[in-house]
Design a protein around this motif. Structure first.
Motif, PDB file in Angstrom:
ATOM      1  N   LEU A 194       0.857  -1.180   0.000  1.00 61.11           N
ATOM      2  CA  LEU A 194       0.000   0.000   0.000  1.00 61.11           C
ATOM      3  C   LEU A 194       0.895   1.233   0.000  1.00 61.11           C
ATOM      4  N   GLU A 195       0.643   2.130  -0.956  1.00 66.60           N
ATOM      5  CA  GLU A 195       1.439   3.351  -1.021  1.00 66.60           C
ATOM      6  C   GLU A 195       0.531   4.544  -0.761  1.00 66.60           C
ATOM      7  N   VAL A 196       0.901   5.348   0.222  1.00 67.53           N
ATOM      8  CA  VAL A 196       0.095   6.518   0.557  1.00 67.53           C
ATOM      9  C   VAL A 196       0.970   7.752   0.413  1.00 67.53           C
ATOM     10  N   ASN A 197       0.549   8.657  -0.443  1.00 61.41           N
ATOM     11  CA  ASN A 197       1.267   9.920  -0.589  1.00 61.41           C
ATOM     12  C   ASN A 197       0.583  10.948   0.299  1.00 61.41           C
ATOM     13  N   LEU A 198       1.295  11.398   1.331  1.00 65.02           N
ATOM     14  CA  LEU A 198       0.665  12.284   2.303  1.00 65.02           C
ATOM     15  C   LEU A 198       0.506  13.705   1.764  1.00 65.02           C
ATOM     16  N   SER A 199       1.309  14.067   0.750  1.00 57.21           N
ATOM     17  CA  SER A 199       1.171  15.408   0.166  1.00 57.21           C
ATOM     18  C   SER A 199      -0.126  15.515  -0.621  1.00 57.21           C
ATOM     19  N   THR A 200      -0.355  14.533  -1.495  1.00 57.26           N
ATOM     20  CA  THR A 200      -1.519  14.608  -2.395  1.00 57.26           C
ATOM     21  C   THR A 200      -2.686  13.780  -1.893  1.00 57.26           C
TER      22      THR A 200
ATOM     23  N   LEU B 252       3.973   1.912   2.371  1.00 54.78           N
ATOM     24  CA  LEU B 252       4.963   2.923   2.012  1.00 54.78           C
ATOM     25  C   LEU B 252       4.350   4.306   2.152  1.00 54.78           C
ATOM     26  N   LEU B 253       5.005   5.159   2.935  1.00 50.26           N
ATOM     27  CA  LEU B 253       4.506   6.514   3.132  1.00 50.26           C
ATOM     28  C   LEU B 253       5.449   7.483   2.443  1.00 50.26           C
ATOM     29  N   THR B 254       4.902   8.315   1.571  1.00 53.03           N
ATOM     30  CA  THR B 254       5.732   9.292   0.877  1.00 53.03           C
ATOM     31  C   THR B 254       5.148  10.679   1.087  1.00 53.03           C
TER      32      THR B 254
ATOM     33  N   LYS C  25       4.658  14.672   2.356  1.00 54.76           N
ATOM     34  CA  LYS C  25       4.593  15.316   3.659  1.00 54.76           C
ATOM     35  C   LYS C  25       3.235  15.976   3.802  1.00 54.76           C
ATOM     36  N   SER C  26       2.557  15.697   4.882  1.00 56.16           N
ATOM     37  CA  SER C  26       1.234  16.273   5.075  1.00 56.16           C
ATOM     38  C   SER C  26       1.368  17.732   5.505  1.00 56.16           C
ATOM     39  N   PRO C  27       0.498  18.613   5.020  1.00 56.11           N
ATOM     40  CA  PRO C  27       0.607  20.026   5.422  1.00 56.11           C
ATOM     41  C   PRO C  27       0.245  20.255   6.885  1.00 56.11           C
ATOM     42  N   LYS C  28      -0.590  19.413   7.465  1.00 57.46           N
ATOM     43  CA  LYS C  28      -0.961  19.582   8.875  1.00 57.46           C
ATOM     44  C   LYS C  28      -0.909  18.231   9.581  1.00 57.46           C
ATOM     45  N   PRO C  29      -0.885  18.228  10.929  1.00 58.66           N
ATOM     46  CA  PRO C  29      -0.790  16.954  11.641  1.00 58.66           C
ATOM     47  C   PRO C  29      -1.953  16.023  11.319  1.00 58.66           C
ATOM     48  N   VAL C  30      -1.617  14.809  10.943  1.00 57.25           N
ATOM     49  CA  VAL C  30      -2.653  13.828  10.601  1.00 57.25           C
ATOM     50  C   VAL C  30      -2.280  12.471  11.197  1.00 57.25           C
ATOM     51  N   TYR C  31      -3.273  11.592  11.212  1.00 59.36           N
ATOM     52  CA  TYR C  31      -2.931  10.187  11.432  1.00 59.36           C
ATOM     53  C   TYR C  31      -3.574   9.329  10.359  1.00 59.36           C
ATOM     54  N   LEU C  32      -2.941   8.201  10.096  1.00 59.42           N
ATOM     55  CA  LEU C  32      -3.385   7.339   9.006  1.00 59.42           C
ATOM     56  C   LEU C  32      -4.210   6.201   9.579  1.00 59.42           C
ATOM     57  N   TYR C  33      -5.379   6.008   8.988  1.00 60.63           N
ATOM     58  CA  TYR C  33      -6.279   4.947   9.439  1.00 60.63           C
ATOM     59  C   TYR C  33      -6.463   3.964   8.308  1.00 60.63           C
TER      60      TYR C  33
ATOM     61  N   LYS D 271       6.948  14.051   8.402  1.00 65.01           N
ATOM     62  CA  LYS D 271       5.808  13.928   7.488  1.00 65.01           C
ATOM     63  C   LYS D 271       4.520  14.415   8.140  1.00 65.01           C
ATOM     64  N   ASN D 272       4.621  14.963   9.341  1.00 66.60           N
ATOM     65  CA  ASN D 272       3.458  15.419  10.108  1.00 66.60           C
ATOM     66  C   ASN D 272       2.474  14.293  10.362  1.00 66.60           C
ATOM     67  N   LEU D 273       3.008  13.096  10.498  1.00 66.63           N
ATOM     68  CA  LEU D 273       2.158  11.933  10.725  1.00 66.63           C
ATOM     69  C   LEU D 273       2.308  11.522  12.191  1.00 66.63           C
ATOM     70  N   LYS D 274       1.241  11.690  12.949  1.00 67.16           N
ATOM     71  CA  LYS D 274       1.330  11.401  14.377  1.00 67.16           C
ATOM     72  C   LYS D 274       1.175   9.917  14.676  1.00 67.16           C
ATOM     73  N   ALA D 275       0.324   9.248  13.934  1.00 68.45           N
ATOM     74  CA  ALA D 275       0.066   7.841  14.261  1.00 68.45           C
ATOM     75  C   ALA D 275      -0.393   7.074  13.031  1.00 68.45           C
ATOM     76  N   ILE D 276      -0.241   5.765  13.113  1.00 71.28           N
ATOM     77  CA  ILE D 276      -0.778   4.880  12.081  1.00 71.28           C
ATOM     78  C   ILE D 276      -1.647   3.854  12.794  1.00 71.28           C
ATOM     79  N   VAL D 277      -2.850   3.689  12.323  1.00 65.80           N
ATOM     80  CA  VAL D 277      -3.755   2.704  12.912  1.00 65.80           C
ATOM     81  C   VAL D 277      -4.079   1.674  11.838  1.00 65.80           C
ATOM     82  N   VAL D 278      -3.904   0.420  12.145  1.00 67.20           N
ATOM     83  CA  VAL D 278      -4.196  -0.626  11.170  1.00 67.20           C
ATOM     84  C   VAL D 278      -5.135  -1.643  11.780  1.00 67.20           C
ATOM     85  N   ARG D 279      -6.134  -2.024  11.005  1.00 63.24           N
ATOM     86  CA  ARG D 279      -7.005  -3.107  11.415  1.00 63.24           C
ATOM     87  C   ARG D 279      -7.297  -3.942  10.183  1.00 63.24           C
ATOM     88  N   GLY D 280      -7.022  -5.217  10.265  1.00 65.40           N
ATOM     89  CA  GLY D 280      -7.278  -6.096   9.125  1.00 65.40           C
ATOM     90  C   GLY D 280      -8.246  -7.197   9.502  1.00 65.40           C
TER      91      GLY D 280
END
Lengths: 592, 227
Positions: free
Chosen positions: A6-12, A105-107, A109-117, A194-203
């Protein structure tokens, strides 16, 4: 056999699933594949804390069986070379259950603090303004409550960064379930940048393994056959080695000024077992339960809970002259909560302590902190300054590669590091094996043996390193790998191909570091102190290290890693492995 | 005397259960403890659970032949107390008066019921209304019945791995921590028939007086008199 990343671009905010089967076939996953991702995705000379850097969260073909580690890869802000760190716990297996067996894969940079769910195919980038600035534990508890409402169950796995990661401290960690950390080489700082505070994963998907019955047999057979290891590891966790190491002069004392001090005797695991032990905790499908968290209500510094390992607590023993568990158990959970790498930051603090002892820095330089050896209040104050980059902390947060030249005043020779990573809980003068292994690791002086090709194979399979002896005993490593790869993904690996995979992974890691300015011949050396000063163990026996003997050992180690005497991969072998694309870089490096 | 002991051990090994291979944790040293023959249940010793998930793997393996947490009838819940701790959640084959799931089932006769011949809970998979109903789950104080709509859209509860008249709970046999026990019922079951959250609350008392988001007194409070 299909591997998806999984590729996540935090900018776009763009999300896509990439098929990485071909690369996994060559580089296996986890650490090996992470190096390849860095080679492909990060431009040469990129700023590790800039937008160009990526963070790869790697899982391997065997993640989730017999101890699952999660591997984090990025260009390291600490060493400015290849960065990687392993984390135990339940995070990697959850990525597999979510359907991403090639990692995440995280690429950008987020403009503001975020977390990935991430819940299976549902990927959201959520606002994290309410979490920003909070320490690890509070963040994790807040997120747990939120996620639980979302998921209606407990099984969301969370990885966070603390204030240190937010402030881009170069040895910040990524934390999972409070005491599992991807601590080394500043992975937390990359996440923070990358302004990424946390990553949450649930499968909730079911991974389709080729032969589940065989897998089940292998795992349950292993549980029973390796039960002796369990009895030992359960009792003391992985902190039991420490007293042994003090007696063998393998553990640093007073920033490597001494070989022995009476405080060493206070770190006996028997004291720990009798006074502090709480319960056992294990990672996915591992029978051992080697996490031995402690709790003590009536310790002199108030009630404290946490977990000791050689990694997070080793540097806070006699190396900083901290007096026994009673004080140590106060410092380590504080670092875990701030999100600092206990091992690396202890190297920074002991460097400052020695400078203070020698009068190179004064109390005024340290913003009024009286940084004497083993003073817990002073350590806590300084560490907090580092985590928030206040005053002197702003300089010290740069780590041992960048801070000593900035401070100057002859303080460089007291900074005990190799390629920027502090050597804290190792004493090469007591063990030449440790010494050369620390020096030759292409990603910085992690731990003894972290640079060896076999170890890279373990990290790439994401098989827990503490199970190495047991796996070798019960199955034999090669048999185990062949059998498990067949059972998981119907992947037949011949003996020759397996050797080639190991070579490829090990060369890839080295080549990436070489591209970023690592020169094995120049950099694979230990700090001057180890060659010039003699220390004495408890019984007055001298321990020293001869530079020539070291070089001899180093050459032998290069030979065993299949490298040429300069520590570079031989070109004919690279061509045979299909890695022609790295050769121009190596030639360029040889010229410079 | 030595012969006697060996003989006893041999007898125990062969005469257990229905005269087949001795049930129990082979190699763990508990082979000689016979499994209960009458009414029985799996008791979770949740203080001993390390959260490895071997039981989940064993359960899905035994019932579906796959490795999947979602298809398991025993579940591990993981908490931060603030030290991580896992507790299990498994059907405790409640006594008749306390069988809330059976009472709550809207289908007549109930889809989920206690089979008096096989001596464990049974779910009639074909008639079950699935996750859209889930009344049994709502009624259960521990929220034990699970559903996995993609593959098994019916209530899944522990059946003590009962096939062909023999019961050998696989989760009990693989647990490396002796955290699951297959035993005759021991009443009252008030520490089994509770939600995992409640179990975690009890365990959190080990860490008294620490709150859930602190592991120590912060240094700013502890060392303030020095300023």
């Amino acid at each position: 056999m299909k591997f998806q990343m999984l590729e996540v671009n935090l900018s776009t905010q763009e999300k896509k699933v990439v098929d990485v089967t071909e690369d996994i076939r060559n580089y296996l996953g986890g650490r090996g594949f992470g190096a390849k991702v860095l080679w492909d995705r990060v431009p040469e000379g990129a700023d590790p804390l800039g937008e160009e850097n990526v963070l790869h969260i790697g899982v391997g073909p065997l993640t989730g069986f017999i101890g699952s580690i999660t591997n984090f890869s990025a260009k390291s802000p600490l060493t400015l070379l290849r960065g990687e760190s392993n984390m135990n716990g339940h995070f990697g297996i959850e990525l597999i259950y979510a359907g991403y067996n090639g990692g995440l894969l995280l690429t950008g940079k987020s403009p503001k603090p975020v977390y990935l769910y991430v819940k299976n195919d549902d990927i959201q980038i959520r606002d994290a303004a309410h979490l920003w600035g909070k320490p690890n534990l509070t963040t994790q508890q807040t997120l747990r409550a939120e996620i639980r409402r979302d998921l209606e169950d407990q099984n969301g796995r969370i990885a966070t960064i603390g204030p240190a990661g937010e402030h881009l401290v170069r040895n910040a960690t990524i934390s999972h379930d409070f005491y599992h950390h991807a601590a080394r080489l500043g992975m937390g700082a990359v996440m923070g940048s990358k302004n990424l505070k946390a990553i949450v994963v649930r499968g909730t998907k079911r991974p389709s393994y080729h032969d589940p019955k065989r897998l089940y047999e292998m795992v349950t057979h292993f549980h029973k056959a390796a039960r002796h290891q369990k009895a030992k590891d359960r009792r003391w966790g992985h902190y039991s080695s420490i007293i042994d190491r003090y007696y063998k002069t393998m553990e640093g004392v007073k920033n490597k000024q001494l070989g022995w001090d009476p405080v060493c005797d206070l770190f006996n695991p028997l004291i720990f077992e009798q006074e502090y032990q709480l319960w056992n905790d294990s990672c996915s499908f591992c029978h051992i339960g080697c996490k031995v968290p402690y709790y003590r209500m009536t310790s002199p510094l108030g009630p404290c809970a946490g977990e000791f390992r050689h990694d997070n607590a080793g540097g806070w023993g006699a190396n900083a002259m901290v007096r026994g568990f009673e004080e140590q158990l106060y410092i380590t959970p504080y670092l875990d909560d701030l999100g600092l790498d206990g091992e690396d930051v202890s190297g920074v603090v002991t460097w400052m302590m020695e400078c203070y002892q020698r009068g190179i820095v004064t109390r005024k330089d340290l913003d009024g902190i009286d940084l004497t050896w083993g003073s817990v209040p002073a350590i806590c104050k300084l560490v907090k300054k580092i985590a928030y980059r206040e005053g002197i902390g702003d300089l010290l947060a740069e780590g041992l590669k960048l801070a000593p030249p900035k401070l100057g005043r002859g303080s460089e020779k007291y900074a005990i590091h190799c390629k920027g990573v502090a050597i804290t809980s190792y004493e090469p003068r007591g063990s030449m094996q440790d010494g050369v292994e620390l020096a030759t690791c292409p990603v910085g002086s992690l731990h003894g043996g972290r640079g060896s090709p076999e170890r890279i194979a373990y990290d790439s399979l994401t098989l827990c390193t503490f199970l190495r002896p047991s796996v070798n005993q019960v199955f034999g490593f090669e048999n185990y790998v062949a059998e498990m790869l067949r059972a998981t993904y119907d992947w037949e690996v011949s003996e020759e191909e397996w050797k080639n995979i190991i070579r490829r992974m090990s060369y890839m890691e080295r080549c990436y570091s070489i591209r970023e300015g690592y020169r094995p011949e120049r950099d694979d050396l230990l700090p001057e102190r180890f060659y010039t000063e003699t220390i004495y163990n408890k019984y007055g026996e001298p321990k020293s290290m001869d530079r020539n003997v070291f070089m001899e050992w180093r050459n032998k180690l290069y030979l065993s890693y299949e490298l040429d005497p300069n520590g570079l991969p031989p070109k004919d072998l690279l061509k045979k492995l299909g890695m022609d694309f790295v050769i121009p870089t190596l030639e360029k490096a040889a010229r410079s | 005397m030595g012969d006697g002991v060996v003989k006893m051990a041999k007898e125990n090994k062969t005469s257990n259960g229905a005269g087949q291979e001795a049930p129990g944790k082979q190699g763990w040293g508990t082979e000689n403890m016979p499994y209960p023959k009458g009414v029985a249940l799996i008791e979770a010793r949740w203080d001993r659970c390390t959260g490895c998930g071997a039981c989940e793997m064993a359960c899905s393996m035994s019932h579906f032949g796959v490795i999947s947490r979602e298809l398991s009838r025993i579940r591990i819940y993981r908490y931060l107390l603030p030290i991580p701790k896992s507790v299990q959640n498994v059907c405790s084959q409640c006594s008749e008066k306390e069988r809330e799931c059976q009472k709550a089932c809207p289908v007549n006769p109930p889809v989920i019921y206690y089979d008096k011949e096989r001596l464990h809970m049974v779910v009639d998979e074909d008639r079950c209304l699935g996750s859209s109903c889930a009344q049994c789950r709502e009624a259960c104080p521990a929220k034990v019945p699970t559903f996995y709509p993609p593959e098994a859209d019916y209530s899944m509860v522990c059946d003590l791995c009962g096939t062909g008249g023999e019961r050998r709970p696989q989760c009990v046999e693989v647990c490396p921590n002796f955290a699951l026990e297959y035993m005759a019922p021991r009443f009252p079951q008030h520490l089994q028939r509770i939600h995992p959250d409640q179990k975690a609350e009890y365990l959190a008392k080990h860490l008294y007086p620490l709150p859930k988001d602190r592991v120590q007194i912060p240094p700013e409070e502890l060392f303030k008199e020095e300023k």
